[in-house]
Scaffold this motif. Structure first.
Motif, PDB file in Angstrom:
ATOM      1  N   GLY A  56       0.820  -1.210   0.000  1.00  0.00           N
ATOM      2  CA  GLY A  56       0.000   0.000   0.000  1.00  0.00           C
ATOM      3  C   GLY A  56       0.847   1.249   0.000  1.00  0.00           C
ATOM      4  O   GLY A  56       0.494   2.254  -0.624  1.00  0.00           O
ATOM      5  N   GLY A  57       1.987   1.197   0.696  1.00  0.00           N
ATOM      6  CA  GLY A  57       2.886   2.347   0.700  1.00  0.00           C
ATOM      7  C   GLY A  57       3.445   2.646  -0.671  1.00  0.00           C
ATOM      8  O   GLY A  57       3.569   3.821  -1.066  1.00  0.00           O
ATOM      9  N   GLN A  58       3.792   1.604  -1.435  1.00  0.00           N
ATOM     10  CA  GLN A  58       4.263   1.816  -2.800  1.00  0.00           C
ATOM     11  C   GLN A  58       3.151   2.366  -3.681  1.00  0.00           C
ATOM     12  O   GLN A  58       3.392   3.194  -4.556  1.00  0.00           O
ATOM     13  N   ALA A  59       1.909   1.908  -3.453  1.00  0.00           N
ATOM     14  CA  ALA A  59       0.782   2.460  -4.203  1.00  0.00           C
ATOM     15  C   ALA A  59       0.669   3.966  -3.958  1.00  0.00           C
ATOM     16  O   ALA A  59       0.434   4.745  -4.891  1.00  0.00           O
ATOM     17  N   LEU A  60       0.842   4.390  -2.703  1.00  0.00           N
ATOM     18  CA  LEU A  60       0.787   5.820  -2.379  1.00  0.00           C
ATOM     19  C   LEU A  60       1.895   6.592  -3.082  1.00  0.00           C
ATOM     20  O   LEU A  60       1.657   7.657  -3.665  1.00  0.00           O
ATOM     21  N   GLN A  61       3.117   6.069  -3.017  1.00  0.00           N
ATOM     22  CA  GLN A  61       4.238   6.759  -3.658  1.00  0.00           C
ATOM     23  C   GLN A  61       4.042   6.862  -5.167  1.00  0.00           C
ATOM     24  O   GLN A  61       4.275   7.918  -5.768  1.00  0.00           O
ATOM     25  N   ILE A  62       3.618   5.779  -5.774  1.00  0.00           N
ATOM     26  CA  ILE A  62       3.401   5.775  -7.221  1.00  0.00           C
ATOM     27  C   ILE A  62       2.277   6.731  -7.593  1.00  0.00           C
ATOM     28  O   ILE A  62       2.373   7.482  -8.577  1.00  0.00           O
TER      29      ILE A  62
ATOM     30  N   PRO B 136       2.593  10.052   5.571  1.00  0.00           N
ATOM     31  CA  PRO B 136       3.596  11.109   5.398  1.00  0.00           C
ATOM     32  C   PRO B 136       4.912  10.548   4.862  1.00  0.00           C
ATOM     33  O   PRO B 136       5.665  11.258   4.203  1.00  0.00           O
ATOM     34  N   GLY B 137       5.165   9.260   5.139  1.00  0.00           N
ATOM     35  CA  GLY B 137       6.371   8.633   4.604  1.00  0.00           C
ATOM     36  C   GLY B 137       6.374   8.591   3.092  1.00  0.00           C
ATOM     37  O   GLY B 137       7.419   8.775   2.458  1.00  0.00           O
ATOM     38  N   ALA B 138       5.218   8.348   2.486  1.00  0.00           N
ATOM     39  CA  ALA B 138       5.127   8.332   1.023  1.00  0.00           C
ATOM     40  C   ALA B 138       5.388   9.720   0.449  1.00  0.00           C
ATOM     41  O   ALA B 138       6.051   9.864  -0.587  1.00  0.00           O
ATOM     42  N   ILE B 139       4.852  10.739   1.112  1.00  0.00           N
ATOM     43  CA  ILE B 139       5.094  12.117   0.656  1.00  0.00           C
ATOM     44  C   ILE B 139       6.582  12.425   0.719  1.00  0.00           C
ATOM     45  O   ILE B 139       7.168  12.977  -0.229  1.00  0.00           O
ATOM     46  N   ALA B 140       7.229  12.062   1.832  1.00  0.00           N
ATOM     47  CA  ALA B 140       8.662  12.304   1.987  1.00  0.00           C
ATOM     48  C   ALA B 140       9.466  11.521   0.958  1.00  0.00           C
ATOM     49  O   ALA B 140      10.465  12.018   0.427  1.00  0.00           O
ATOM     50  N   ALA B 141       9.025  10.301   0.654  1.00  0.00           N
ATOM     51  CA  ALA B 141       9.772   9.446  -0.265  1.00  0.00           C
ATOM     52  C   ALA B 141       9.836  10.011  -1.682  1.00  0.00           C
ATOM     53  O   ALA B 141      10.795   9.748  -2.410  1.00  0.00           O
ATOM     54  N   VAL B 142       8.824  10.775  -2.083  1.00  0.00           N
ATOM     55  CA  VAL B 142       8.837  11.359  -3.425  1.00  0.00           C
ATOM     56  C   VAL B 142       9.315  12.814  -3.395  1.00  0.00           C
ATOM     57  O   VAL B 142       9.264  13.502  -4.416  1.00  0.00           O
ATOM     58  N   GLY B 143       9.772  13.274  -2.219  1.00  0.00           N
ATOM     59  CA  GLY B 143      10.335  14.616  -2.107  1.00  0.00           C
ATOM     60  C   GLY B 143       9.347  15.707  -1.791  1.00  0.00           C
ATOM     61  O   GLY B 143       9.711  16.886  -1.766  1.00  0.00           O
ATOM     62  N   GLY B 144       8.085  15.338  -1.528  1.00  0.00           N
ATOM     63  CA  GLY B 144       7.079  16.342  -1.228  1.00  0.00           C
ATOM     64  C   GLY B 144       7.220  16.899   0.180  1.00  0.00           C
ATOM     65  O   GLY B 144       7.934  16.348   1.022  1.00  0.00           O
ATOM     66  N   CYS B 145       6.527  17.994   0.429  1.00  0.00           N
ATOM     67  CA  CYS B 145       6.524  18.633   1.753  1.00  0.00           C
ATOM     68  C   CYS B 145       5.148  18.435   2.392  1.00  0.00           C
ATOM     69  O   CYS B 145       4.140  18.909   1.854  1.00  0.00           O
ATOM     70  N   THR B 146       5.105  17.733   3.504  1.00  0.00           N
ATOM     71  CA  THR B 146       3.844  17.387   4.153  1.00  0.00           C
ATOM     72  C   THR B 146       3.243  18.586   4.879  1.00  0.00           C
ATOM     73  O   THR B 146       3.906  19.220   5.705  1.00  0.00           O
ATOM     74  N   VAL B 147       1.977  18.869   4.584  1.00  0.00           N
ATOM     75  CA  VAL B 147       1.211  19.907   5.276  1.00  0.00           C
ATOM     76  C   VAL B 147       0.093  19.189   6.016  1.00  0.00           C
ATOM     77  O   VAL B 147      -0.805  18.616   5.402  1.00  0.00           O
TER      78      VAL B 147
END
Length: 399
Positions: free
Chosen positions: A69-75, A99-110
């Motif tokens: 599921g985490g990979q689905a979020l990142q993708i 939030p880990g998926a957001i961080a993994a693709v370089g995004g900034c979590t709000v």
């Protein structure tokens, strides 16, 4: 402390896989073709068949099976256009892979505040959209509690915000008659052991957008074999994606797909079984003067595979005492108010890959929030006993 009544079941023991799933797994092992693209001429393969069956069950256009599921979020995030530095809104109350998926693709979590029902505070969502300029919302249906999805979509559509639904805890749930996952641009599901389908690890991504589906498929590691998918777009949709998207090697294998297909066929029955167990616990706790139950809106059709309650008047040390006393009675509770992460349980204060944010309303809720799994290995009578034991513990600590 004298304990007279105890529960002896396991909160981490899942039901055995159905015989059809075991037989399907054996057939895959005997054939030796575990990779999703290693199929015989004219054979669809287990993963492609799962994708087609989940697409039809979900009622969407496209489905992609991946490793988690985490990979689905990142993708999904990358396929939607999130890149380094992109602000992405998400729930202040969720589990770390979000939030880990957001961080993994370089995004900034709000982080967006939640309310006492564990759902997004939609007024704070509007505020955070305006303040951050974010154009993406990774909406976590945390523990299966669905927001007012019509209002969420009105807010996001008006602001040009793309919604990605995290349905790891809401597979099979509905809002106002529509399946969870069919509101946003893309939805992500988990088939990790403690979710509603069990393949140990695994994930599914659904969408109605052919461009997004093609980008996600190449990201998952299709190489140029995207025509071997069971629920993907036509070849022309890949004209750009096959050159632009990196290969992230997140393909589901045939063994996991084989054991998921028979479980999907029985999911509707299991949703009913989970809900009966949830209702037993709810009935057992209702009316206690110190226990606050979580409101379930009439428009929500839930999947009650876990249970949450609050002890609003308890101090942190009392909450810790509840954990200890419940454990002595065989009841495994999780508490979201601890400053340190434990097991699968953590809060935003321990996600150091996310910039610190002031979230007073969320913190006020989490400080007294308890969580409990309800595996189908429990009987309805077990759930009644568990509720009785929780009442005993709260009475003991709160007296």
């Amino acid at each position: 402390m004298s304990v007279t009544r105890c529960f002896s079941g396991s909160f981490t023991q899942q039901e055995a896989l159905p015989p059809k799933a075991v037989a399907a797994a054996v057939a895959v092992l005997q054939g030796g073709r575990l990779h999703r693209y290693n199929v015989a001429p004219g054979e669809a393969g287990e993963v492609a068949l799962l994708e087609a069956e989940f697409r039809d069950w979900q009622g969407c256009e496209y489905c992609l099976a991946v490793t988690s599921g985490g990979q689905a979020l990142q993708i999904a995030l990358r396929a939607c256009g999130v890149t380094a530095g992109t602000p992405v809104l998400t729930n202040a109350f969720t589990l770390a892979p979000v939030p880990g998926a957001i961080a993994a693709v370089g995004g900034c979590t709000v982080l967006v505040e939640i309310d006492e029902t564990l759902r997004l505070d939609l007024s704070d969502l509007e505020k955070k959209i305006a303040e951050s300029g974010a154009r993406f919302l990774l909406l976590s249906h945390m523990r299966g509690h669905l927001c007012d999805m019509e209002r969420v979509m009105r807010i996001c559509d008006a602001a040009g915000v793309t919604v990605i639904e995290d349905c790891a805890h809401s597979m099979g749930a509905h809002w106002n008659g529509h399946r969870s996952g069919n509101f946003g641009k893309v939805a992500c599901f988990s088939t990790q052991t403690y979710k509603h389908l069990n393949s140990g690890e695994g994930g599914l991504l659904t969408t109605n957008d052919p461009k997004l589906a093609s980008r996600a498929t190449v990201l998952s590691g299709s190489y140029m074999l995207f025509d071997r998918h069971g629920a993907g777009p036509e070849a022309e949709a890949f004209a750009e994606a096959r050159y632009e998207m990196p290969n992230c090697s997140a393909r589901m294998d045939a063994l996991r797909a084989a054991i998921l297909r028979p479980q999907l066929a029985g999911l509707a029955r299991n949703v009913d079984r989970w809900n009966k167990r949830y209702c037993r616990v709810e009935q057992g706790l209702r009316g206690h003067r110190q226990i606050a139950l979580i409101h379930r809106p009439a428009r929500e059709s839930m999947v009650g595979s876990s249970f949450q309650f609050r002890l609003p008047t308890f101090a942190p040390e009392q909450c810790r005492a509840v954990l200890r006393a419940a454990a002595l009675r065989g009841v495994e509770l999780k508490w979201f108010g601890d400053s340190e992460p434990h097991g699968f349980t953590s809060s935003h204060s321990s996600w150091r890959y996310v910039s610190p944010q002031a979230l007073p309303r969320t913190d006020g809720v989490l400080t007294t929030l308890f969580d409990m799994r309800l595996p189908l290995t429990f009987s309805e009578a077990d759930c009644t006993l568990i509720a009785t034991l929780i009442r005993d513990v709260v009475d003991e600590v709160g007296s």
